[in-house]
Design an enzyme around this catalytic site. Sequence first.
Site, mmCIF file in Angstrom:
data_model
loop_
_atom_site.group_PDB
_atom_site.id
_atom_site.type_symbol
_atom_site.label_atom_id
_atom_site.label_comp_id
_atom_site.label_asym_id
_atom_site.label_seq_id
_atom_site.Cartn_x
_atom_site.Cartn_y
_atom_site.Cartn_z
ATOM 1 N N ASP A 108 0.784 -1.260 0.109
ATOM 2 C CA ASP A 108 -0.041 0.057 -0.086
ATOM 3 C C ASP A 108 0.925 1.440 -0.108
ATOM 4 O OD1 ASP A 108 0.914 -0.319 2.615
ATOM 5 O OD2 ASP A 108 -0.869 0.267 3.528
ATOM 6 N N LYS A 159 4.462 1.955 15.840
ATOM 7 C CA LYS A 159 3.628 2.968 16.552
ATOM 8 C C LYS A 159 3.624 3.197 17.966
ATOM 9 C CE LYS A 159 0.792 1.389 12.674
ATOM 10 N NZ LYS A 159 0.820 0.064 12.215
ATOM 11 N N ASP A 218 1.854 6.333 2.445
ATOM 12 C CA ASP A 218 1.237 5.171 2.759
ATOM 13 C C ASP A 218 -0.147 5.588 2.441
ATOM 14 O OD1 ASP A 218 -0.432 3.476 4.085
ATOM 15 O OD2 ASP A 218 1.118 2.737 5.691
HETATM 16 N N1 GDD Z 1 -0.446 -11.439 3.390
HETATM 17 C C1 GDD Z 1 -0.597 -10.571 4.278
HETATM 18 N N2 GDD Z 1 -1.275 -11.165 5.422
HETATM 19 N N3 GDD Z 1 -0.551 -9.191 4.252
HETATM 20 C C2 GDD Z 1 -0.722 -8.392 5.324
HETATM 21 C C3 GDD Z 1 -1.059 -9.155 6.426
HETATM 22 C C4 GDD Z 1 -1.413 -10.644 6.722
HETATM 23 O O1 GDD Z 1 -1.713 -11.120 7.582
HETATM 24 N N4 GDD Z 1 -1.366 -8.109 7.255
HETATM 25 C C5 GDD Z 1 -1.178 -7.000 6.544
HETATM 26 N N5 GDD Z 1 -0.571 -7.033 5.290
HETATM 27 C C6 GDD Z 1 -0.249 -6.271 4.478
HETATM 28 C C7 GDD Z 1 -1.154 -5.089 4.237
HETATM 29 O O2 GDD Z 1 -1.987 -5.350 3.120
HETATM 30 C C8 GDD Z 1 -0.128 -3.925 3.665
HETATM 31 O O3 GDD Z 1 0.092 -3.842 2.278
HETATM 32 C C9 GDD Z 1 0.979 -4.321 4.551
HETATM 33 O O4 GDD Z 1 0.983 -5.767 4.765
HETATM 34 C C10 GDD Z 1 1.191 -3.422 5.759
HETATM 35 O O5 GDD Z 1 0.135 -3.351 6.510
HETATM 36 P P1 GDD Z 1 -0.444 -2.181 6.963
HETATM 37 O O6 GDD Z 1 -1.838 -2.431 7.590
HETATM 38 O O7 GDD Z 1 -0.896 -1.159 6.038
HETATM 39 O O8 GDD Z 1 0.365 -1.557 8.121
HETATM 40 P P2 GDD Z 1 0.507 -0.180 8.479
HETATM 41 O O9 GDD Z 1 0.692 1.008 7.247
HETATM 42 O O10 GDD Z 1 -0.274 0.240 9.699
HETATM 43 O O11 GDD Z 1 2.023 -0.151 9.057
HETATM 44 C C11 GDD Z 1 3.197 -0.854 8.438
HETATM 45 O O12 GDD Z 1 3.615 0.246 7.389
HETATM 46 C C12 GDD Z 1 4.255 1.126 7.734
HETATM 47 C C13 GDD Z 1 4.746 2.040 6.648
HETATM 48 O O13 GDD Z 1 3.869 2.304 5.688
HETATM 49 C C14 GDD Z 1 4.275 -1.111 9.211
HETATM 50 O O14 GDD Z 1 5.249 -2.067 8.354
HETATM 51 C C15 GDD Z 1 5.043 0.241 9.773
HETATM 52 O O15 GDD Z 1 6.101 -0.102 10.490
HETATM 53 C C16 GDD Z 1 5.507 1.034 8.478
HETATM 54 O O16 GDD Z 1 6.061 2.200 8.989
HETATM 55 MG MG MG Z 2 -0.163 0.748 5.378
#
Ligand code: GDD
Ligand code: MG
Length: 335
Positions: A108, A159, A218
């Site tokens: 994403d 976070k 993001d």
């Molecule tokens: N296959 C799979 N299975 N994908 C997953 C799962 C799972 O169980 N959980 C989440 N994802 C995928 C989401 O679709 C997304 O593309 C990515 O992993 C990150 O998940 P998000 O839910 O978007 O996380 P975030 O935005 O809160 O936080 C993450 O991204 C930040 C930067 O954009 C973390 O990696 C943070 O540390 C980081 O700063």
């Molecule tokens: Mg994200």
Amino acid sequence: MRAVVLVGGFGTRLRPLTCARPKQMLPIVNRPMIEHVVGHLTDHGIDDVVLSLGFLPDVFREAYPQGRCAGAQLHYAVEPEPLDTAGAIRFAALDAGIDERFLVLNGDVLTDLDITRFVEVHDRAGAEGTIALHKVADPSRYGVVPTDGDGRVLEFVEKPAPGTAPTDLINAGTYVLEPSVLDRIAAGRRVSVEREVFPAMVADRRLYAVDGDTYWIDTGTPQEYIQAQLDLTEGLRGEPVDGVADDARIDADAQVRRSVVGPGAVVGAGARVEGAVLLSGADIGRGAVVEGSVVGHDARIGAGARVVGCSVVGDGEVVAPDATLDGVRQPADCP
Ligand code: GDD
Ligand code: MG
């Protein structure tokens, strides 16, 4: 080099747009997000991409039945149950037979990161894993990553509470990992790369990071989903992209400013659309206002209605004439 792209999350923060499709299949200026992400990989010569799927995997398989996407060949790795980020990486890498250092992307994120240079930095450091970083104003929504002068990660804090982050450099969601990282991830249960695997690698002094120092966003919240598209139409990432689809019908008496208007969308006389995203087939009635909000596929905004304040109207929804939606999601959640 092969890449694993994580696209299996539920997209909860983008509901109701993500009730029927994963967020990476939402359009970014009229082209699915995943094609922007994979296209960036192929620009750097990476054309073998493993999609780590969980939530609604068939939406991807139906969109790319031959597995061809933005110049890459896709391998579909479908989790039997949500395994969280590290569990997903492990499952996908084993499913695809990855046995050399590989790239991992949060699916994403849209960025102009120089992946080629990023991989070189990893190789030169002899790291077990390397994280791309990005500087943000509010690190509390991300993984926070302080490093020493050599780029070695000192701590990984996912976070942190507002005001407590040790630095404003955050995890940009792009990693190079050696295959040995897979041995660190327990099988058959949810494992978070951010909360479990990276902290363990920090303790072993094997994790490095480098500031990507480029465009990054993001797209996982409505505000950023809109912003990512306005950044393209306003030329923040090179030549401005035209946000209005060829077959959109905008009345000569309507005002459309700083917005994305999808294929077949209609904007009626006297309507005003500003800082907004209208998905395909959205219909904005006469005199209606849509500001800083998203209107889903085939949704209808009645004449004189106001949809403002980062509202999100789901696919096929109807907003009554003269109604006001201010910071509202319609429907409030998935059926
Ligand atoms: N296959 C799979 N299975 N994908 C997953 C799962 C799972 O169980 N959980 C989440 N994802 C995928 C989401 O679709 C997304 O593309 C990515 O992993 C990150 O998940 P998000 O839910 O978007 O996380 P975030 O935005 O809160 O936080 C993450 O991204 C930040 C930067 O954009 C973390 O990696 C943070 O540390 C980081 O700063
Ligand atoms: Mg994200």
